[in-house]
Design an enzyme around this catalytic site. Sequence first.
Site, PDB file in Angstrom:
ATOM      1  N   CYS A 233       1.090  -1.314   0.099  1.00 12.84           N
ATOM      2  CA  CYS A 233       0.143   0.037   0.187  1.00 12.84           C
ATOM      3  C   CYS A 233       0.708   0.954   0.718  1.00 12.84           C
ATOM      4  CB  CYS A 233      -1.031  -0.210   1.479  1.00 12.84           C
ATOM      5  SG  CYS A 233      -2.149   1.714   1.417  1.00 12.84           S
TER       6      CYS A 233
ATOM      7  N   ASP B  37       0.254   3.608   1.882  1.00 14.71           N
ATOM      8  CA  ASP B  37       0.226   4.263   3.129  1.00 14.71           C
ATOM      9  C   ASP B  37       1.618   4.354   4.016  1.00 14.71           C
ATOM     10  OD1 ASP B  37       0.753   4.197   6.243  1.00 14.71           O
ATOM     11  OD2 ASP B  37      -1.311   3.742   5.928  1.00 14.71           O
TER      12      ASP B  37
ATOM     13  N   ARG C 151       3.597   4.641   6.929  1.00 14.93           N
ATOM     14  CA  ARG C 151       3.759   3.819   7.346  1.00 14.93           C
ATOM     15  C   ARG C 151       4.521   2.584   6.937  1.00 14.93           C
ATOM     16  NH1 ARG C 151      -1.558   4.283  10.257  1.00 14.93           N
ATOM     17  NH2 ARG C 151      -2.505   4.033   8.541  1.00 14.93           N
TER      18      ARG C 151
ATOM     19  N   HIS D 244      -1.730  -4.283   5.043  1.00 17.67           N
ATOM     20  CA  HIS D 244      -1.840  -4.005   7.004  1.00 17.67           C
ATOM     21  C   HIS D 244      -2.665  -3.416   6.786  1.00 17.67           C
ATOM     22  CE1 HIS D 244      -2.435   0.634   5.680  1.00 17.67           C
ATOM     23  NE2 HIS D 244      -2.049   0.421   4.728  1.00 17.67           N
TER      24      HIS D 244
ATOM     25  N   CYS E 175      -5.499  -0.066   7.267  1.00 18.05           N
ATOM     26  CA  CYS E 175      -5.972   0.708   5.643  1.00 18.05           C
ATOM     27  C   CYS E 175      -6.789   1.292   5.093  1.00 18.05           C
ATOM     28  CB  CYS E 175      -5.872  -0.136   4.953  1.00 18.05           C
ATOM     29  SG  CYS E 175      -5.043   0.521   3.132  1.00 18.05           S
TER      30      CYS E 175
HETATM   31 ZN   LIG Z   1      -3.355   1.448   3.026  1.00 17.69          ZN
END
Ligand SMILES: [Zn+2]
Length: 218
Positions: free
Chosen positions: A40, A42, A44, A96, A99
Site C-alpha cells: 500500500c 501508506d 507507515r 496492513h 488501511c
Molecule cells: Zn493502506
Amino acid sequence: MIDQLLLNNRRWAATVKQENPNFFIELSKQQTPKFFWIGCCDSRVPANQIIGLMPGEVFVHRNIANIVNNADINCISALQYAVDVLKVRHVILCGHYGCGGVEAAIHGEGHDIIDYWIWDIKAILTRHEKLLSQISPDAVSHFMCEVNVIEQTYELCRTKVIREAWQREQPVSVHGWVYGIHDGLLQEVIPHVNHQTDIEQMYDAALTAVSQKYLSQP
Ligand SMILES: [Zn+2]
C-alpha cells in the site's frame, strides 16, 4: 523543511559509503533483487525498512490498498519486469491493518477518483457479505484488511505473468502478508503459493483461518 530532506540524503549516502565505499558504484551497474513487493502507498508501510533490506534488494510497486487488477497496466508492468526480466524468486503481496483504502470501501466514503480505484474492494465486501454480518463491528476493518490480502494474492496468482512463469517452471513463490502499523510486525496470511494447482487450496485455507480467527472474537 524540504531542505532537511536533501541534508538527510547527504548524511545517509555518506553513512552507507562509510560502511561500503563501493556500494553505490556496484549498485549502479545492475539490480538483482530476489523479491518483488506489492504494498500500500501508506507512509507507515515502507517496504525496505520493515523487511530490513538495502537499496537493490527489493523491487517495489505500491498503490492504495495494494490492489492487483489485470487492467492496471502499472502494476502488471512492474510484475512482468520483476518476474520475466529480474527473475525475482518471491512476490510478496503485503496489506496492513488500518488501511485507509479498505476502510473507505467499508464506510462508503466518497473521494471521486479513489472511489473507482477501490471498486475491487467494494466487490470483495459484497462477496463476503454473509461472513461480514457475523463479525463484530470492531473487528470488521482488521478482518477486511486480511481478506483483501487473500483476494489480491489470489488475483496475483491468476495473472498471466505468474501463470506463465509457473508453466515454464520458473521458481517463483507468491506470498500474502499483513503488516501491523501498531506493532511493526508482519504476519503471513497466505504462507506461499508455488504452483497453479495450489491456488484454490491456499485461498480456501487462508479464508477459513481468517474467518475462524475473527468469528471467535466476541
Ligand atoms: Zn493502506
